[in-house]
Structure formats: structure tokens, C-alpha cells
Design a protein around this motif. Structure first.
Motif, PDB file in Angstrom:
ATOM      1  N   ASP A 179      20.377  44.193  59.424  1.00  0.00           N
ATOM      2  CA  ASP A 179      20.544  42.964  58.678  1.00  0.00           C
ATOM      3  C   ASP A 179      19.174  42.459  58.228  1.00  0.00           C
ATOM      4  OD1 ASP A 179      21.176  40.860  61.587  1.00  0.00           O
ATOM      5  OD2 ASP A 179      19.337  41.723  60.813  1.00  0.00           O
TER       6      ASP A 179
ATOM      7  N   LEU B 161      30.199  33.287  55.681  1.00  0.00           N
ATOM      8  CA  LEU B 161      29.937  33.576  54.268  1.00  0.00           C
ATOM      9  C   LEU B 161      28.635  32.925  53.798  1.00  0.00           C
ATOM     10  CD1 LEU B 161      33.541  33.221  52.772  1.00  0.00           C
ATOM     11  CD2 LEU B 161      32.326  35.327  53.344  1.00  0.00           C
ATOM     12  N   GLU B 162      28.353  31.720  54.314  1.00  0.00           N
ATOM     13  CA  GLU B 162      27.083  31.083  53.938  1.00  0.00           C
ATOM     14  C   GLU B 162      25.902  31.927  54.390  1.00  0.00           C
ATOM     15  OE1 GLU B 162      26.695  27.036  55.228  1.00  0.00           O
ATOM     16  OE2 GLU B 162      28.459  26.392  54.098  1.00  0.00           O
ATOM     17  N   ARG B 163      26.016  32.478  55.571  1.00  0.00           N
ATOM     18  CA  ARG B 163      24.922  33.320  56.063  1.00  0.00           C
ATOM     19  C   ARG B 163      24.781  34.566  55.193  1.00  0.00           C
ATOM     20  NH1 ARG B 163      25.715  34.025  62.389  1.00  0.00           N
ATOM     21  NH2 ARG B 163      23.562  34.715  62.283  1.00  0.00           N
ATOM     22  N   ASP B 164      25.902  35.159  54.800  1.00  0.00           N
ATOM     23  CA  ASP B 164      25.829  36.353  53.942  1.00  0.00           C
ATOM     24  C   ASP B 164      25.270  36.006  52.563  1.00  0.00           C
ATOM     25  OD1 ASP B 164      26.703  38.207  55.785  1.00  0.00           O
ATOM     26  OD2 ASP B 164      28.814  37.986  55.268  1.00  0.00           O
ATOM     27  N   VAL B 165      25.690  34.863  52.028  1.00  0.00           N
ATOM     28  CA  VAL B 165      25.183  34.459  50.712  1.00  0.00           C
ATOM     29  C   VAL B 165      23.680  34.202  50.794  1.00  0.00           C
ATOM     30  CG1 VAL B 165      25.231  32.581  49.014  1.00  0.00           C
ATOM     31  CG2 VAL B 165      27.369  33.571  49.822  1.00  0.00           C
TER      32      VAL B 165
ATOM     33  N   SER C 262      21.548  35.523  52.875  1.00  0.00           N
ATOM     34  CA  SER C 262      20.860  36.821  52.985  1.00  0.00           C
ATOM     35  C   SER C 262      20.754  37.501  51.633  1.00  0.00           C
ATOM     36  CB  SER C 262      21.627  37.761  53.919  1.00  0.00           C
ATOM     37  OG  SER C 262      21.612  37.286  55.219  1.00  0.00           O
ATOM     38  N   ALA C 263      21.860  37.475  50.895  1.00  0.00           N
ATOM     39  CA  ALA C 263      21.867  38.125  49.583  1.00  0.00           C
ATOM     40  C   ALA C 263      20.839  37.470  48.660  1.00  0.00           C
ATOM     41  CB  ALA C 263      23.264  38.053  48.967  1.00  0.00           C
ATOM     42  N   HIS C 264      20.719  36.142  48.739  1.00  0.00           N
ATOM     43  CA  HIS C 264      19.734  35.444  47.912  1.00  0.00           C
ATOM     44  C   HIS C 264      18.312  35.855  48.271  1.00  0.00           C
ATOM     45  CE1 HIS C 264      21.855  31.943  45.787  1.00  0.00           C
ATOM     46  NE2 HIS C 264      22.719  32.907  46.020  1.00  0.00           N
TER      47      HIS C 264
ATOM     48  N   ALA D  25      17.634  39.415  47.092  1.00  0.00           N
ATOM     49  CA  ALA D  25      17.578  39.515  45.643  1.00  0.00           C
ATOM     50  C   ALA D  25      16.218  39.033  45.127  1.00  0.00           C
ATOM     51  CB  ALA D  25      18.699  38.696  45.009  1.00  0.00           C
TER      52      ALA D  25
END
Lengths: 630, 465
Positions: free
Chosen positions: B4, B257-261, B263-265, B268
């Protein structure tokens, strides 16, 4: 013939854990008889349905004892606070309007729901006509302004129509029963087709799923998109077979899915623990014959209105042979319209229908990975066609697939109304379109001129929203209901999270850039206006430069007043846009940022207040707490 | 092992930086890039996925007169609508023998040239299988079959990952996992798998995730750029704080989902900056690509390969996508344009690789949901199963057709009904030589393609040597 014997027998058998809804078991029993004495039973079956249901519904659709026992949640806060009101409206509309709380404070959400049901539908066709009247009739039919007219009408209704619940439901349905004008196809150049389809979804948004499927089946947009318009019967001479496209996607995507489901939407498993397929290719070949013989109702050469009338059945072009699928059969010689009627009834009777459609509608409104109990409660309402609102009012006529009841069951489910912090897995990534509309509605954007923003003409690019209404890349929509994002916590937990399919290194900055343009009112720039004027000229549409420069202006007045108190500004935006979900850390980061911008001077003149608001809004819109709706 | 963001940062030494500060990230990335090593040690695979299911029967056509007349017999309506384009004289015969059996359609002159000159081959009737299947076994359902045959999304996923929709790992990503091992640099983790279109399962491994690029390159935040440009004018603090906010770090979060979003930010932001820096510093290619669509994607991929050293990668897998192949209707008018786009895009890509001196180090292959029916539904074709695919590159044993190509008639041994082909080769047999060529050993290959051993021979001899 072995014809899907496995799947048929398993879903015809009675099931102890099933919804105790007698309509469904009537269907099953009737359907099993149908195989032996089809003609006689069809009539009986519909008689049963017509009369029996409504009486059953009132009792059989109430919460089951196990749900009542488990529901120890605090009372639904209703519209008692700004935060609770905005959370409900985020789930049910294109975003809370800045004045909604003032208007609704102290009333019951169910009263709002009933009011929404009673509002006259806002249809798209009148707006389309408005736009087409502005286009020079001599202009090339592929002109991008013309192509974008149905998109313009979408934005206008999403942002401004009073019947928000209906419009939001129609949008949800457009992602389930997908047609698309992507790729410059016929639906792009003859906007009447999509417009008519938008109005079908608008009309049936609170109607019955069976009626909706029928309207969709006869719609020229779907006939074109899934290629069954002018579909002909098999011809042994040439080896031609009926087109299977609609037959397959109707089953796979629109109604029952590929795997047999339990009433709670989980997969049924066979003795060896494997999922059970609902159909095989023989079923598709059998069903494909049903959708032969339909053609456009054209009245004259190149009649664009043919795409705005139900397709016509030409029986001479309809397959006469017996059509076997899903263990049922439509007898040889049945005419086209009767074949479609019977086929849709057979599909509606499938026990997968309620959990399959319910789960996807839940995903569009409230939660990406709904708890199976939640799916079961909603699917039960779908099967029984009736729901009792918290204040006691009865919704639905008792007919399977009544969508007003289903929608209420989704929004008023006790687990949903329990509050935003009750479950760290409940919720969904906001669809990009809904992120944008929520911003626009929160600041009362004057939205009657979406045509003045080229970003809204084509929002599907990764550099924009990565999503565009009625323009997904295929019938599989922008994301799949079963998508589980690889390499994430959600993925490791086996959660489905459809909208995560749109989240990548291109679309993340793309969305932020898109919102930057709108939040900071990028539309007024001269070069932007010049480019736009050129497009209008090409379409022969008069260009009003002043209107274009002022289009989509926002009302930040309340926030500008708060600008000198950064924490007050952040609190206001947190409640308005994110129903109070911004974490203390995010709020602190925003306050720290805002404080750096001087209120006046520093070369900014009197722009400081305004800039503080703009940045604070943009930071809210890009915060993970905003991007996830919970 | 899964990786992760937290581990990612720790492994790269970035974790100590807290909120990722401007400049420092790029510096850390560069410092941790692979040692220079041998600049010639580079290989890449490019998967060109043809979404919708390309019609195998309209891609590899019979050229032998008897077989050609069988096609006429099987598809009279379609061939009539296609007219001159599918006349036997218009076809481009494959191979140098006196009586070529098969041909390409006239829309693909460049691919034909590559085949004839030994830089392209064709693999016929390949598709998802769990084990070899005969026609009788298929009719009796007496052997296990891949789930949800003939369904687009499921067969796309199965081609990419051996599992239907919902699949977590694809063989492209698992190839990269095997090659990177556990000591991969930050650059290698970020840039070994790159997608020029939406991200599907193909490039996802246990530690590998695809970086998405668009035809304009890697994305940037306009507002951040504006503040960056104004840093000397006093915007430095604003830049740093906005950048920290956009990177999604700093806040404690409980919601999955907030944690995944978040991370994705974070990923990116950092990875886009690094990519743009590397590609910006590389020499622009002179090879001309066709504009838009697949040409634009392949141009971006080529430009990214040109920046391979700055990106710190030695092995890469790319994913490129093209839609429109679900030709249920109007096949005669829509498919030729698509085939021509493939032809022009792929040939430009091959030329660009030669320009970089990487003709033997980059191999492109096609994949698709499925083939299509031989039977015609009036003016189009329906979903099939096995299909024919091409491979392009100078390392190939070119000019060959691998696999048995069933005749253009109904009722033969590989007919699952209406001319849907029961695959003679499994996707694993097609993928295995690609993986070996990229550098996987047999153990790594079995990890990435667990069902490979169910099939004879362990794969095809696609490559020289």
C-alpha cells in the motif's frame, strides 16, 4: 432437451430463505406450469397477478421481525439540521440547493418525498425543440452543437428542475438501461432519439419496471444501440441468424444478470460451491427470435421524428418458430407484440430480477457495497411493489417492480438513515457528474445556458469529468456494478466500488481542473469566448457574448461575508457541500491555506475575500471526504 | 505480498517527509532510480486490446479458392455488402508459398508488409480455456469451461486475468511483479506498467499498479502550476499547502473508500510529476503517427518508451485500447475503418521503435473480448469465442501462422455453434512465450499463468532463438 435445466429447476424450487412474498411464488408455480400448458396458463397467470397482489402487499412487505429487532438505531434526524438535510438531499437529488434547508427545516423527509412524487415531470423534448429551433436548418447534421443538444437539456434539468428526485432516478436508470451517443453514431446526429429515451426514463422513473422495460424495448434509441431494429428471423438459405445483442444484454445487464442470486443479492452456489449461471447461449439464441420484426416508424424520407416514436412491429419479419429461453417457451406462431409481452413477463418473473436491479439502484443512490440485508429489504419491496414510509403513507400499487416504492425503500432504509458515521464501509465514491452538479446547486448557479461552456459539451474525456450523461463508451456504462478496485483496501476486503473504476492518474487531476474552471469562473476569458463563438457560428446559432460571459455565475455572497473568519467559512462549506463530513485535519489544512491569502492589498486589491472563497470551495471539492458520499 | 501507499513511501524513503513537499519528492525519486546499468537492457510488451470482440473471420480470410468459396457460401449477405473489399483478388495473401491459404483484408497493407518481411506473425484461434475442449465435450458440458462465455465484460476480464468480471490480478501486472521482485525502486514500481486507456485488470499485479497516461501525456493540475509559476511572487506557501491538500495526505481517516481515494490522489500527484519531468526531458520522436484514437495512444506509449532511462525502467508492459469492434450491425461499413486504424497505428509504432533502435526489444500483440460468429445476422455478426491475433516486433519468428485455423464453414470440429470457434490454443499458451521473452523464468511464469500446465507444450515458439 437439456436446455438450462439446472438453472431452471433451481430457481423454480421453493426456497426457505426467500422473500415470503406470495406473488413471487405464484409466479414460479405458474411458470413451471407454463412449460406444459402454456396457452391456458398465460391468461390465468395474469389474472392472478392483476388481482392478488395489492392485498398481499400490505402485509408481506413490512419489515421482517429480524430487521425490526436489529433496528436499534437512533431516530432518523430528518430535516432537523442543516447537515442531516444536506446528507439526505445529496443521496436523493443532484445536490442540495443553498436554500433547501431554510425551506425544509422541521418538515419530514417523507413529506418531501411525496411532494416530489407529485410534481409534474420535467421532460427533455421541449428543451430539445428550443435548441433545435436555434440551429440553422441548413447546417451539417453532424455539427457538434446539434450533437450536444440532449446534453444541454440534461444539464438544465439536473441543475434546475424542481422534480429532482425524478430526474435523479432517470439518471440512475440511464446507467442501468444504457444507450449512448458516443462515437458519433446515429443517436449523436439525430438527437430526437436520445431525447425521447430520456423522456421514457423520466416518465417511468416512479412507474413500474415491467412497463419501463416495454417502453425501452420499443424505443428506437435502444433498437439502434443494441442493433435489433430491422432484425429478421433466421434464414436457413443464407445461414442468417437473428441478432443476439439485445437478447443477451437484456438478460445480462438489464434484468437478471449472469449468476443466480439469493434474495439478498449474493450468489447462489451449487453443491460444489460454484456460482450457477442463469442462462447459456441457447437461451440467447431462443430469446433473440423475440426481438425480430421491429422497425422505425418513419413517415417520409429521413424522418428524424422516427427516432421519437415507438418502433413498429412488422409481423411478416417476425420469427414464427417456437422461442425457448430460461426454461420457458413462447409457442410457434405467436405474433411479434405478443412474443415481446410474454418474454418480458417471463423475465420479470425471474427471482433474480428484484435483487439484481435493487442492488444496482442502491449503488447509484447510497452505497457501493451494500450490506446483503439492505439489498434483501429493498429487493423484497421490489418483489411486493409496496413500501410504507416512516410516517405511515403507503407507496406502490402492489405490483412487482413499482419503482416509487423501491426508491423509497432505498432512501428510507433504517441502516441508511442511521447516520453518516455509523459504518466505515457504507457509502460510495460520488459520480463525477454528481460532484459537479452538487457544486452548481449549492451556489445557485444560473444554469439555463450550459451551451456556453465547451467543457459541458464533452465531459467524458479524462481531462474533464471522465463521465458524460447518455454517452458511456459501451452498454456497460462507465463502471461495472461488480467492479472491485485492485490494489486498494476496498479491493482486498472484496468490496465492490464501481465509481473507483474512473479514478486514475489522468482523471484525478482532470476533475480538479474541470472544477477549477467553474469555481473560478473561467468562462469569462476572451479566448474561451472566441472559441465558443466560432462553434456557434458553425452551427448557425446566434451567439450572445454577454450572456456567455455571465453564464454559470455563482452566488458566493454568504461565503464572501464569512471570508474574514476562515473557520466560519470552512464550517459553512463543510455543511453546505459535505454535510459535515470534512475531517478536523482537512478543515485545519483549509483554514491554514485561507489565512495566507490577504483579505485586501497584497496586489490582490479587493479580490482577497473572493479568492479565499474560491480556494476554499475548490479544496472542499477535492477533499476525499467530499469525493466519497457516505 | 500487497503494497500500500504507506509501504511504498517507506520503501522509497519518502515516508519521513510527512506531507510530500514540493521538489523533495522529485529529488528523492531520482536518487532512488535504478543504477544506470546497461542501457541496452530493455524490453517491453504492448497489449493492444480490441474492445467489443473483433471478427476473426473478417481479419484472417481464406485465400485458397475452395476455402474462399466456402466463405462466400457462409456469409453471402455480408460479402455482398462488402463488395470489392472482400473480393478474393483484393485480399493480401500471407506467406511466400505458391498457394497461400490465408490472407489479410486490403485495409491492412502495413501489417501485411510486416508479416511478409518477418516482423509480424499471426496466432489463430486463441481464447479462454480451462483445459482443452472438443466439440463433443462442449456440447455435453463434460469439461469445465470458463464462466460467462460470450459476455463482453467477463471475457475481456478473462483474457486479461483468467477470471471473469471482478478479477483482481492480470497477467501483465503479474509479469511485472515477477520481474521486479521485492526490491523494486520507486520508479520501477510506478512506471513498469502503464495504461494509455482506462485501467482494467490486465496491468494489476500483487504489487504492480498501472499508471494511467492520456494522449496529452501525464496529467497536471492547472491551479497548482499557476501557483508554482507565481512562487517567486509570494505564492510559495500557497503552492506547498495546496499541493499537500491535493496529495490527499495528512488527514486521519477511518472510512475505507476515503482512504483509498486519498491514496489514489497521492500517487497520482507524485507519479504524474515524475512522469512529465522524465518525458519532458526526452528527445521527441520524429515518426509520424495517425492522429487521435489508437494512433494517439501508441504515440504516447512510444514517447514514454523513449524516456525509459529517465523513468528508471528496464522492463515494461503497456496497455492500449480501441473500441468499436462489437459489429452486430453495419459491419461492412464500420469494420474496414477500424482495421485501417489498427494498421496505420501499429505500423507507425513499429517504425518508432526502429527509430529508437528498439525494434527487437519491444513486442506488440493484440487481444480482444472474443471472436465472432461465422453466421451473419443480416448485416453483422454476434459474439464468439476463439479468435485470431497478431504479434509485431523484430524479435519474432515472423511471417508465420501459429495454430490451426478452422475452415470458414459451419459444423467443423471447432464449431461451438454458428461458427463460434472453440479455441485451439488457450490464452495462457499465447501469453507464456511473451512472458519468457520479457524475462520470466518458469517459476515466475507459473505464478502469473497458473493454468498453463493444463495445456500441452507450455506455449508457442513465437520468438527467434
Amino acid at each position: 432437451m437439456k436446455h438450462s435445466a439446472l438453472s431452471t429447476s433451481s430457481w423454480l424450487s421453493s426456497e426457505s430463505d426467500g422473500p415470503n412474498c406470495r406473488a413471487a411464488s405464484n409466479f414460479r408455480r405458474a411458470l413451471s406450469t407454463l412449460r406444459f400448458n402454456r396457452l391456458a396458463v398465460v391468461g390465468l397467470l395474469f389474472a392472478l397477478l392483476g388481482s392478488g397482489n395489492s392485498a398481499l402487499a400490505a402485509t408481506s412487505c413490512d419489515l421482517e421481525p429480524r430487521d425490526k429487532a436489529r433496528d436499534s438505531s437512533p431516530a432518523d434526524p430528518g430535516f432537523s439540521t442543516r447537515v442531516a438535510t444536506h446528507r439526505f438531499l445529496t443521496q436523493a437529488t443532484f445536490g442540495p440547493h443553498k436554500d433547501d434547508f431554510q425551506r425544509l427545516q422541521g418538515t419530514a423527509p417523507s413529506a418531501w418525498f411525496l411532494e416530489q412524487l407529485s410534481l409534474p415531470p420535467s421532460y427533455h423534448r421541449p428543451l430539445l425543440d428550443e435548441y433545435l429551433a436555434r440551429v440553422d436548418p441548413e447546417v451539417d447534421f453532424t455539427d457538434i452543437f446539434r450533437v450536444s443538444t440532449t446534453t444541454f437539456s440534461f444539464w438544465r434539468h439536473a441543475l434546475e428542475a424542481p422534480d429532482q428526485l425524478r430526474q435523479r432516478m432517470a439518471f440512475a436508470l440511464s446507467q442501468l438501461l444504457v444507450v449512448s451517443n458516443s462515437g458519433g453514431n446515429l443517436l449523436a446526429v439525430v438527437p430526437q432519439g436520445i431525447s425521447y429515451y430520456q423522456d421514457i426514463l423520466t416518465q417511468y422513473a416512479f412507474g413500474n419496471y415491467r412497463d419501463l422495460l416495454e417502453a425501452v424495448t420499443y424505443s428506437p434509441a435502444m433498437g439502434f444501440y443494441l442493433t435489433y431494429v430491422d432484425n429478421r428471423p433466421a434464414d436457413p438459405e443464407t445461414g442468417r441468424m437473428p441478432d443476439e445483442n439485445y437478447a443477451r444484454e437484456l438478460l445480462q445487464l438489464f434484468t437478471i444478470g449472469l449468476r443466480e442470486l439469493n434474495p439478498d443479492g449474493t450468489s447462489r452456489l451449487d453443491e460444489s460451491g460454484q456460482p450457477i449461471e442463469t442462462f447459456n447461449n441457447d437461451d440467447i439464441t431462443g430469446l433473440a427470435g423475440v426481438f425480430t420484426g421491429l422497425t422505425y416508424d418513419a413517415r417520409g424520407r429521413q424522418d428524424p421524428e422516427a427516432l421519437a416514436r415507438p418502433m413498429q412491429m412488422v409481423d411478416a419479419w417476425h420469427a414464427r418458430e417456437e422461442k425457448r429461453f430460461l426454461g420457458a417457451s413462447i409457442p410457434e406462431g405467436t405474433d411479434g407484440i405478443a412474443s415481446i409481452d410474454q418474454a418480458l413477463d417471463i423475465i420479470m418473473a425471474h427471482p433474480n430480477l428484484a435483487p439484481f436491479v435493487s442492488r444496482q439502484l442502491i449503488q447509484r443512490f447510497t452505497s457501493s457495497n451494500p450490506d446483503p440485508d439492505y439489498v434483501r429489504r429493498v429487493a423484497r419491496v421490489f418483489d411486493c411493489g409496496s413500501f410504507t414510509l416512516p410516517e405511515g403513507q403507503q407507496l406502490g400499487s402492489g405490483r412487482k417492480g413499482d419503482l416509487d416504492a423501491v426508491l423509497a425503500a432505498i432512501l428510507f432504509d433504517p441502516a441508511v438513515r442511521r447516520g453518516r458515521d455509523s459504518n466505515p464501509e457504507f457509502g460510495k465514491v460520488r459520480e463525477p457528474i454528481l460532484r459537479f452538479t452538487a457544486w452548481a446547486r449549492a451556489f445557485d448557479v444560473e444554469a439555463s445556458t450550459p451551451e456556453y461552456h465547451s467543457l459541458l459539451w464533452q465531459a467524458a474525456e479524462p481531462e474533464a469529468l471522465g463521465q458524460h450523461p447518455y454517452r458511456s463508451p459501451s452498454v456497460f456504462n462507465f463502471y461495472r456494478p461488480g467492479y472491485s478496485p485492485p490494489g486498494t483496501r476496498a479491493g482486498r476486503m472484496g468490496m465492490t466500488a464501481p465509481e473507483m473504476q474512473l479514478l486514475d492518474a489522468s482523471t484525478i487531476p482532470g476533475y480538479a481542473n474541470f472544477m477549477t474552471y467553474f469555481v473560478f469562473e473561467g468562462a469569462g476569458e476572451d479566448n474561451e469566448l472566441n472559441a465558443l463563438e466560432e462553434r456557434f457560428d458553425e452551427a448557425g446559432v446566434p451567439f450572445d457574448r454577454k450572456a456567455a460571459a455571465e453564464s454559470f455565475r455563482v452566488d458566493y455572497s454568504r461565503q464572501v461575508d464569512l471570508a474574514e473568519d476562515p473557520q466560519a467559512l470552512v464550517t459553512d462549506l463543510n455543511e453546505l457541500l459535505a454535510y459535515g463530513s470534512l475531517s478536523p485535519d482537512t478543515q485545519a489544512a483549509m483554514v491554514d491555506f485561507i489565512e495566507v491569502i490577504p483579505l485586501s492589498g497584497g496586489g490582490l486589491g479587493d479580490q482577497g475575500r473572493w479568492l479565499r472563497v474560491g480556494y476554499a470551495v475548490l479544496m472542499t471539492l477535492t477533499a476525499p471526504e467530499y469525493l466519497v458520499q457516505r | 505480498m500487497t503494497m500500500d501507499r504507506r509501504q511504498f513511501l517507506r520503501n522509497t524513503g519518502l515516508a519521513g517527509l510527512g506531507a510530500i513537499g514540493a521538489g523533495s519528492t522529485i529529488a528523492s525519486f531520482s536518487a532512488l532510480a535504478n543504477e544506470p546499468g546497461d542501457p541496452d537492457d530493455y524490453r517491453a510488451l504492448v497489449c493492444l486490446f480490441l474492445f467489443g470482440g473483433m471478427d476473426n473471420h473478417d481479419f484472417i480470410l481464406p485465400y485458397a479458392p475452395s476455402a474462399y468459396s466456402e466463405l462466400l457460401n457462409a456469409r453471402p449477405e455480408l460479402l455482398n455488402a462488402q463488395g470489392e473489399q472482400r473480393a478474393r483478388e483484393s485480399l493480401l495473401p500471407l506467406g511466400a508459398e505458391a498457394n497461400p491459404a490465408w490472407a489479410l483484408p486490403p485495409e491492412m497493407p502495413a501489417l501485411h508488409g510486416l508479416f511478409q518481411s518477418g516482423s509480424a506473425s499471426v496466432v489463430t484461434n486463441v481464447g479462454p480455456l480451462l483445459e482443452p475442449v472438443t466439440r463433443q465435450q462442449f456440447a455435453d458440458r463434460s469439461v469445465p469451461l470458463p464462466p460467462h462465455l460470450f459476455s463482453h465484460n467477463d471475457q475481456q476480464a478473462t483474457w486479461q486475468s483468467s477470471e471473469p468480471e471482478g478479477a483482481q490480478y492480470g497477467w501483465g501486472g503479474l509479469f511485472v511483479d515477477a520481474l521486479l521482485g521485492s526490491n523494486a525502486s520507486a520508479d520501477a514500481l510506478a512506471f513498469s506498467a502503464i495504461s494509455a486507456t482506462g485501467v482494467g485488470p490486465f496491468l494489476t499485479g500483487r504489487q504492480t499498479r498501472a499508471h494511467r497516461i492520456s494522449p496529452t501525456g501525464s496529467a497536471q493540475y492547472y491551479l497548482l502550476n499557476a501557483l508554482d509559476n507565481a512562487r517567486n511572487g509570494g505564492a510559495d506557501e500557497l503552492y506547498t499547502r495546496l499541493r499537500s491538500h491535493l496529495s490527499g495526505v495528512g488527514a486521519s481517516r477511518r472510512h475505507v473508500l476515503e482512504r483509498d481515494v486519498a491514496s489514489a490522489h497521492g500517487n497520482a500527484l507524485v507519479v504524474n510529476e515524475r512522469f512529465n519531468e522524465a518525458v519532458g526531458a526526452s528527445e521527441p520522436l520524429t515518426t509520424a503517427f495517425p492522429g487521435g484514437g489508437v494512433g494517439g495512444q501508441l504515440r504516447t506509449v512510444a514517447q514514454s518508451i523513449a524516456a525509459r532511462q529517465a523513468l528508471g525502467v528496464k522492463r515494461q508492459v503497456y496497455f492500449v485500447g480501441m473500441g468499436g469492434f462489437d459489429t452486430h450491425s453495419a459491419q461492412a461499413t464500420t469494420l474496414p475503418g477500424l482495421l485501417a486504424s489498427i494498421d496505420q497505428g501499429v505500423s507507425a509504432f513499429h517504425t518508432a521503435m526502429q527509430e529508437l533502435g528498439l525494434g527487437e526489444q519491444v513486442t506488440l500483440f493484440s487481444a480482444s473480448d472474443f471472436g465472432r460468429t461465422l453466421a451473419v445476422n443480416g448485416d453483422g455478426t454476434d459474439h464468439g469465442w476463439g479468435a485470431h491475433h497478431f504479434v509485431v516486433g523484430d524479435a519474432l519468428q515472423g511471417g508465420r501462422l501459429f495454430g490451426d485455423t478452422p475452415p470458414p464453414q459451419l459444423g467443423h470440429d471447432a464449431d461451438a455453434g454458428s461458427g463460434r470457434l472453440i479455441p485451439g490454443l488457450a490464452v495462457e499458451q499465447f501469453a507464456a512465450p511473451l512472458g519468457r521473452w520479457l524475462g520470466l523464468d518458469e517459476e515466475g511464469l507459473i505464478q502469473a499463468l497458473p493454468r498453463l500446465s493444463a495445456f500441452d507444450g507450455g506455449g508457442l515458439d513465437l520468438f527467434v532463438g
